[in-house]
Design a protein around this motif. Structure first.
Motif, PDB file in Angstrom:
ATOM      1  N   LYS A  12      60.995  74.964 -19.763  1.00  0.00           N
ATOM      2  CA  LYS A  12      61.796  74.956 -18.529  1.00  0.00           C
ATOM      3  C   LYS A  12      61.171  75.841 -17.453  1.00  0.00           C
ATOM      4  O   LYS A  12      61.197  75.500 -16.270  1.00  0.00           O
ATOM      5  CB  LYS A  12      63.224  75.394 -18.840  1.00  0.00           C
ATOM      6  CG  LYS A  12      64.180  75.224 -17.687  1.00  0.00           C
ATOM      7  CD  LYS A  12      65.617  75.448 -18.144  1.00  0.00           C
ATOM      8  CE  LYS A  12      66.565  75.433 -16.986  1.00  0.00           C
ATOM      9  NZ  LYS A  12      66.921  74.144 -16.478  1.00  0.00           N
ATOM     10  N   SER A  13      60.562  76.947 -17.852  1.00  0.00           N
ATOM     11  CA  SER A  13      59.960  77.856 -16.874  1.00  0.00           C
ATOM     12  C   SER A  13      58.714  77.262 -16.202  1.00  0.00           C
ATOM     13  O   SER A  13      58.249  77.785 -15.191  1.00  0.00           O
ATOM     14  CB  SER A  13      59.622  79.197 -17.524  1.00  0.00           C
ATOM     15  OG  SER A  13      58.594  79.028 -18.471  1.00  0.00           O
ATOM     16  N   LEU A  15      58.674  74.238 -14.913  1.00  0.00           N
ATOM     17  CA  LEU A  15      59.131  73.184 -14.014  1.00  0.00           C
ATOM     18  C   LEU A  15      59.426  73.690 -12.608  1.00  0.00           C
ATOM     19  O   LEU A  15      59.771  74.843 -12.405  1.00  0.00           O
ATOM     20  CB  LEU A  15      60.398  72.534 -14.583  1.00  0.00           C
ATOM     21  CG  LEU A  15      60.292  71.961 -15.995  1.00  0.00           C
ATOM     22  CD1 LEU A  15      61.628  71.361 -16.411  1.00  0.00           C
ATOM     23  CD2 LEU A  15      59.171  70.942 -16.107  1.00  0.00           C
ATOM     24  N   ASP A  16      59.292  72.756 -11.651  1.00  0.00           N
ATOM     25  CA  ASP A  16      59.679  73.055 -10.272  1.00  0.00           C
ATOM     26  C   ASP A  16      61.016  72.383  -9.962  1.00  0.00           C
ATOM     27  O   ASP A  16      61.678  71.858 -10.869  1.00  0.00           O
ATOM     28  CB  ASP A  16      58.582  72.621  -9.289  1.00  0.00           C
ATOM     29  CG  ASP A  16      58.305  71.124  -9.326  1.00  0.00           C
ATOM     30  OD1 ASP A  16      59.133  70.346  -9.862  1.00  0.00           O
ATOM     31  OD2 ASP A  16      57.252  70.715  -8.803  1.00  0.00           O
ATOM     32  N   GLU A  17      61.409  72.367  -8.702  1.00  0.00           N
ATOM     33  CA  GLU A  17      62.704  71.809  -8.319  1.00  0.00           C
ATOM     34  C   GLU A  17      62.784  70.294  -8.507  1.00  0.00           C
ATOM     35  O   GLU A  17      63.865  69.715  -8.493  1.00  0.00           O
ATOM     36  CB  GLU A  17      63.054  72.189  -6.869  1.00  0.00           C
ATOM     37  CG  GLU A  17      62.132  71.610  -5.819  1.00  0.00           C
ATOM     38  CD  GLU A  17      60.848  72.404  -5.603  1.00  0.00           C
ATOM     39  OE1 GLU A  17      59.997  71.931  -4.825  1.00  0.00           O
ATOM     40  OE2 GLU A  17      60.670  73.477  -6.205  1.00  0.00           O
ATOM     41  N   LEU A  18      61.644  69.635  -8.723  1.00  0.00           N
ATOM     42  CA  LEU A  18      61.623  68.188  -8.974  1.00  0.00           C
ATOM     43  C   LEU A  18      61.658  67.874 -10.475  1.00  0.00           C
ATOM     44  O   LEU A  18      61.546  66.719 -10.871  1.00  0.00           O
ATOM     45  CB  LEU A  18      60.386  67.557  -8.336  1.00  0.00           C
ATOM     46  CG  LEU A  18      60.273  67.728  -6.818  1.00  0.00           C
ATOM     47  CD1 LEU A  18      58.954  67.189  -6.316  1.00  0.00           C
ATOM     48  CD2 LEU A  18      61.447  67.079  -6.113  1.00  0.00           C
ATOM     49  N   ASN A  19      61.768  68.938 -11.297  1.00  0.00           N
ATOM     50  CA  ASN A  19      61.817  68.819 -12.759  1.00  0.00           C
ATOM     51  C   ASN A  19      60.538  68.278 -13.383  1.00  0.00           C
ATOM     52  O   ASN A  19      60.568  67.632 -14.429  1.00  0.00           O
ATOM     53  CB  ASN A  19      63.035  68.015 -13.225  1.00  0.00           C
ATOM     54  CG  ASN A  19      64.302  68.826 -13.099  1.00  0.00           C
ATOM     55  OD1 ASN A  19      64.306  70.014 -13.399  1.00  0.00           O
ATOM     56  ND2 ASN A  19      65.360  68.204 -12.631  1.00  0.00           N
ATOM     57  N   ASN A  22      55.221  72.490 -12.224  1.00  0.00           N
ATOM     58  CA  ASN A  22      54.817  73.031 -10.934  1.00  0.00           C
ATOM     59  C   ASN A  22      53.292  73.062 -10.845  1.00  0.00           C
ATOM     60  O   ASN A  22      52.608  73.428 -11.797  1.00  0.00           O
ATOM     61  CB  ASN A  22      55.388  74.448 -10.799  1.00  0.00           C
ATOM     62  CG  ASN A  22      55.239  75.001  -9.413  1.00  0.00           C
ATOM     63  OD1 ASN A  22      54.182  74.919  -8.802  1.00  0.00           O
ATOM     64  ND2 ASN A  22      56.309  75.592  -8.916  1.00  0.00           N
TER      65      ASN A  22
END
Length: 128
Positions: A12-13, A15-19, A22
């Motif tokens: 989870k860490s 990922l960005d805001e688009l899932n 990043n």
């Protein structure tokens, strides 16, 4: 040419805001695999005498990675000459889809002087 590999699982860490992973995380993976390859192959004496700094970095993003994906990171040294080394990194997902490809240029530095150092034949042999 010697290929060095590592795998990891997207958390989870990552990922960005688009899932999806990043883009900054890919850059970190490129840097981390380069360091791991160096530490894996070089002797403690060589590691004490030298270190690497990144001079340039080019990364092409091909596809997205998502939570839970198993990531395979492959790297090899393409060329070493003078004080510079060119390293390639390819990042794949569990379907063997190329996610990102990177070419970085590194400079070998002397730990004693903190100045560029010519890449020795012993160091070149570590990666061939």
């Amino acid at each position: 040419m010697q290929v060095f590999e590592r795998s990891l699982i997207v958390t989870k860490s990552d990922l960005d805001e688009l899932n999806h992973v990043n883009n900054i995380r890919y850059v970190e993976w490129v840097q981390n695999i380069a360091k791991a390859h160096w530490l894996n192959n070089a002797s403690p004496e060589i590691i004490k005498e030298y270190y690497w700094v990144m001079l340039s970095h080019c990364i092409a993003y091909k596809s997205a990675a998502f939570l839970g994906d198993t990531i395979l990171i492959k790297t090899y040294v393409k060329k070493s000459e003078g004080v510079k080394s060119i390293r390639m990194v390819d990042i794949y997902n569990n379907n063997n889809t190329l996610l990102a490809s990177s070419e970085t240029t590194w400079c070998l530095m002397s730990s004693k002087t903190n100045k560029p150092a010519r890449i020795t034949e012993d160091i070149i042999k570590l990666f061939n």
